[in-house]
Write a protein that holds these residues in place. Structure first.
Motif, PDB file in Angstrom:
ATOM      1  N   PRO A  43       0.794  -1.229   0.000  1.00 35.30           N
ATOM      2  CA  PRO A  43       0.000   0.000   0.000  1.00 35.30           C
ATOM      3  C   PRO A  43       0.832   1.288   0.000  1.00 35.30           C
ATOM      4  N   ILE A  44       0.502   2.181  -0.916  1.00 36.71           N
ATOM      5  CA  ILE A  44       1.166   3.490  -1.025  1.00 36.71           C
ATOM      6  C   ILE A  44       0.051   4.536  -1.148  1.00 36.71           C
ATOM      7  N   ARG A  45       0.137   5.599  -0.371  1.00 33.20           N
ATOM      8  CA  ARG A  45      -0.934   6.602  -0.368  1.00 33.20           C
ATOM      9  C   ARG A  45      -0.909   7.446  -1.653  1.00 33.20           C
ATOM     10  N   THR A  46      -1.709   7.076  -2.618  1.00 35.57           N
ATOM     11  CA  THR A  46      -1.781   7.816  -3.895  1.00 35.57           C
ATOM     12  C   THR A  46      -3.202   8.345  -4.069  1.00 35.57           C
ATOM     13  N   LEU A  47      -3.448   9.039  -5.191  1.00 29.58           N
ATOM     14  CA  LEU A  47      -4.791   9.567  -5.446  1.00 29.58           C
ATOM     15  C   LEU A  47      -5.824   8.434  -5.524  1.00 29.58           C
ATOM     16  N   VAL A  68      -1.145  -2.313   9.114  1.00 33.95           N
ATOM     17  CA  VAL A  68      -0.779  -3.720   9.334  1.00 33.95           C
ATOM     18  C   VAL A  68       0.612  -4.008   8.746  1.00 33.95           C
ATOM     19  N   ILE A  69       0.924  -3.395   7.606  1.00 30.09           N
ATOM     20  CA  ILE A  69       2.248  -3.602   6.979  1.00 30.09           C
ATOM     21  C   ILE A  69       3.336  -3.115   7.947  1.00 30.09           C
ATOM     22  N   GLU A  70       3.129  -1.919   8.492  1.00 30.41           N
ATOM     23  CA  GLU A  70       4.144  -1.359   9.401  1.00 30.41           C
ATOM     24  C   GLU A  70       4.327  -2.228  10.644  1.00 30.41           C
ATOM     25  N   GLU A  71       3.234  -2.836  11.073  1.00 32.51           N
ATOM     26  CA  GLU A  71       3.308  -3.625  12.313  1.00 32.51           C
ATOM     27  C   GLU A  71       3.772  -5.053  12.095  1.00 32.51           C
ATOM     28  N   ARG A  72       3.381  -5.660  10.947  1.00 34.33           N
ATOM     29  CA  ARG A  72       3.566  -7.116  10.828  1.00 34.33           C
ATOM     30  C   ARG A  72       4.427  -7.590   9.668  1.00 34.33           C
ATOM     31  N   ALA A  73       4.637  -6.773   8.650  1.00 31.79           N
ATOM     32  CA  ALA A  73       5.443  -7.231   7.501  1.00 31.79           C
ATOM     33  C   ALA A  73       6.871  -7.483   7.975  1.00 31.79           C
ATOM     34  N   PRO A  74       7.581  -8.438   7.368  1.00 35.10           N
ATOM     35  CA  PRO A  74       8.951  -8.730   7.787  1.00 35.10           C
ATOM     36  C   PRO A  74       9.811  -7.479   7.975  1.00 35.10           C
ATOM     37  N   LEU A  75       9.719  -6.513   7.104  1.00 35.10           N
ATOM     38  CA  LEU A  75      10.557  -5.312   7.244  1.00 35.10           C
ATOM     39  C   LEU A  75       9.960  -4.275   8.196  1.00 35.10           C
ATOM     40  N   ARG A  76       8.713  -4.508   8.632  1.00 32.58           N
ATOM     41  CA  ARG A  76       8.029  -3.569   9.567  1.00 32.58           C
ATOM     42  C   ARG A  76       8.185  -2.113   9.143  1.00 32.58           C
ATOM     43  N   ARG A  77       7.964  -1.876   7.867  1.00 29.87           N
ATOM     44  CA  ARG A  77       7.938  -0.482   7.414  1.00 29.87           C
ATOM     45  C   ARG A  77       7.045  -0.368   6.175  1.00 29.87           C
ATOM     46  N   SER A  78       6.539   0.827   5.953  1.00 28.02           N
ATOM     47  CA  SER A  78       5.656   1.029   4.807  1.00 28.02           C
ATOM     48  C   SER A  78       6.467   1.091   3.513  1.00 28.02           C
ATOM     49  N   ILE A  79       5.745   1.063   2.412  1.00 25.90           N
ATOM     50  CA  ILE A  79       6.380   1.009   1.091  1.00 25.90           C
ATOM     51  C   ILE A  79       6.240   2.388   0.448  1.00 25.90           C
ATOM     52  N   GLU A 101       7.225 -12.803 -14.441  1.00 32.04           N
ATOM     53  CA  GLU A 101       7.392 -12.812 -12.985  1.00 32.04           C
ATOM     54  C   GLU A 101       6.500 -11.771 -12.309  1.00 32.04           C
ATOM     55  N   VAL A 102       6.113 -12.079 -11.060  1.00 32.66           N
ATOM     56  CA  VAL A 102       5.466 -11.075 -10.212  1.00 32.66           C
ATOM     57  C   VAL A 102       6.411 -10.821  -9.044  1.00 32.66           C
ATOM     58  N   LEU A 103       7.019  -9.645  -9.042  1.00 30.69           N
ATOM     59  CA  LEU A 103       8.003  -9.298  -8.005  1.00 30.69           C
ATOM     60  C   LEU A 103       7.286  -8.514  -6.910  1.00 30.69           C
ATOM     61  N   HIS A 104       7.289  -9.061  -5.695  1.00 32.15           N
ATOM     62  CA  HIS A 104       6.592  -8.387  -4.594  1.00 32.15           C
ATOM     63  C   HIS A 104       7.485  -7.313  -3.978  1.00 32.15           C
ATOM     64  N   VAL A 105       6.998  -6.095  -4.016  1.00 30.93           N
ATOM     65  CA  VAL A 105       7.707  -4.974  -3.391  1.00 30.93           C
ATOM     66  C   VAL A 105       6.776  -4.499  -2.282  1.00 30.93           C
ATOM     67  N   ASP A 106       6.802  -5.223  -1.179  1.00 31.89           N
ATOM     68  CA  ASP A 106       5.742  -5.064  -0.168  1.00 31.89           C
ATOM     69  C   ASP A 106       6.269  -5.277   1.253  1.00 31.89           C
ATOM     70  N   SER A 107       7.561  -5.007   1.475  1.00 34.03           N
ATOM     71  CA  SER A 107       8.190  -5.250   2.781  1.00 34.03           C
ATOM     72  C   SER A 107       8.082  -6.717   3.202  1.00 34.03           C
ATOM     73  N   GLY A 108       7.838  -7.607   2.237  1.00 32.34           N
ATOM     74  CA  GLY A 108       7.773  -9.040   2.527  1.00 32.34           C
ATOM     75  C   GLY A 108       6.416  -9.517   3.028  1.00 32.34           C
ATOM     76  N   TYR A 109       5.418  -8.656   2.999  1.00 33.16           N
ATOM     77  CA  TYR A 109       4.117  -8.991   3.620  1.00 33.16           C
ATOM     78  C   TYR A 109       3.474 -10.254   3.029  1.00 33.16           C
ATOM     79  N   HIS A 110       3.679 -10.488   1.725  1.00 32.21           N
ATOM     80  CA  HIS A 110       3.015 -11.643   1.083  1.00 32.21           C
ATOM     81  C   HIS A 110       3.482 -12.976   1.651  1.00 32.21           C
ATOM     82  N   THR A 111       4.598 -12.971   2.404  1.00 30.65           N
ATOM     83  CA  THR A 111       5.119 -14.242   2.914  1.00 30.65           C
ATOM     84  C   THR A 111       4.473 -14.651   4.240  1.00 30.65           C
ATOM     85  N   ILE A 112       3.769 -13.706   4.860  1.00 32.31           N
ATOM     86  CA  ILE A 112       3.217 -14.059   6.181  1.00 32.31           C
ATOM     87  C   ILE A 112       1.711 -14.315   6.094  1.00 32.31           C
TER      88      ILE A 112
END
Ligand code: NDP
Ligand code: N5H
Length: 258
Positions: free
Chosen positions: A194-198, A212-223, A246-257
């Protein structure tokens, strides 16, 4: 092998304003020396793009063209203009999606036929139409990227009709990669967190999902859009010459949890 994209030509579709993921990608391409053809849907976006370009050095190397991705004639005209002005094309960033706001909340089962087809048309089919138009210009090989979201792989509350569109988008990436691979053209998706866009503004629950990304994603930070732009540059460059479909996840690793 290098990251310089000097003398290379890239189409960037989907800059609405400075927060757009596509603008992050454009800034990265600009820094790498590329020439950019910006395409937009609404006039308001053109105004914003023109203003953003004023802030870049040597922006006169770029072009700005209108292209409503639901209009085949507009797509043909856009790529005819690119062919006439630049001849060869090396890459496309497709960063475009739309669904009716009413269908991005409540139950997916209530999606209307019209709303379903609208989301598929703008957010998924357009990639195939654009890839077909870009292919003949990619005479030196090329790289096409699109932006997806986890809601295309699993149920994410409120993403609904857009989740089904992203599933179709990601499947299109595989089939397009298979067709265009013989021409040295690679096709990949970046699944962004998630990125805050229009687009994200005003949709139900964006803040909850982002927290939830900030709290639980492996990197614990927003994108950020810069995170996505870095991976886009990799996919556009010689560093990724054997990566396609390929689908490259740029999501602080969230898709793995879980
Ligand atoms: P923006 O609102 O900045 O970009 C959406 C773009 O879609 C706008 O530039 C809009 O242009 C364009 N668009 C919509 N309809 C059309 C059309 N018919 N023809 C041409 N362009 C059209 O939001 P984002 O940067 O967030 O979105 C870019 C992509 O990233 C989308 O595919 C989105 O699904 C995806 N994504 C976003 C995430 C996020 O958290 N922000 C997460 C994961 C994926 P105009 O208004 O000029 O028509
Ligand atoms: C789980 C979530 C939150 C809920 C769902 C959000 C879905 C957003 C995607 C679409 C693209 C948003 C959309 O079409 C909004 C429009 O109905 C209204 N907005 C507009 O018309 C603006 C002015 C223009 C510029 O927008 C477009 N698109 O043209 C997902 C989030 C956590 C992540 C996310 C926001 C994903 C995504 O795909 O964008």
């Amino acid at each position: 092998m290098n990251l310089s994209l000097e003398n290379k030509h890239f189409v960037v579709m989907g800059v609405a304003n400075k927060r757009s993921i596509a603008w992050g990608i454009a800034e990265a391409l600009h820094s790498a020396g590329a020439r950019i053809i910006f395409t937009y849907g609404k006039e308001r976006s053109k105004k914003n793009i023109d203003k953003l370009l004023e802030g870049l050095d040597d922006a006169s190397r770029h072009l700005v063209l209108q292209c409503d991705v639901t209009d085949d004639a507009a797509i043909d005209e856009t790529f005819a203009t690119i062919k006439e002005k630049l001849g060869v094309l090396h890459g496309v960033a497709h960063s475009v999606a739309f669904a009716n706001k009413e269908e991005l909340e409540g139950e997916f089962v209530n999606t209307s036929r019209e709303g379903f087809l609208l989301a598929q048309n703008i957010s998924s089919y357009s990639l195939t139409a654009i890839a077909r138009a870009a292919r003949p210009l990619m005479t030196e090989g090329g790289s096409i990227i699109t932006i997806s979201y986890l809601g295309g792989e699993r149920v994410v509350k409120n993403y609904n009709v857009m989740g089904v569109a992203k599933a179709s988008l990601e499947a299109s990436v595989m089939y397009l990669a298979n067709d265009l691979g013989q021409d040295g053209i690679r096709v990949n998706a970046i699944s962004a967190g998630p990125i805050r866009t229009l687009s994200a503004k005003g949709v139900s629950d964006f803040n909850t999902v982002a927290k939830v990304i900030e709290e639980r994603a492996p990197l614990r930070r927003s994108i950020t859009k810069e995170d996505v732009a870095g991976s886009a540059l990799f996919l556009f460059s010689d560093l990724s010459t054997a990566v396609t479909g390929e689908v490259l996840h740029v999501d602080s690793g969230y898709h793995t949890i879980g």
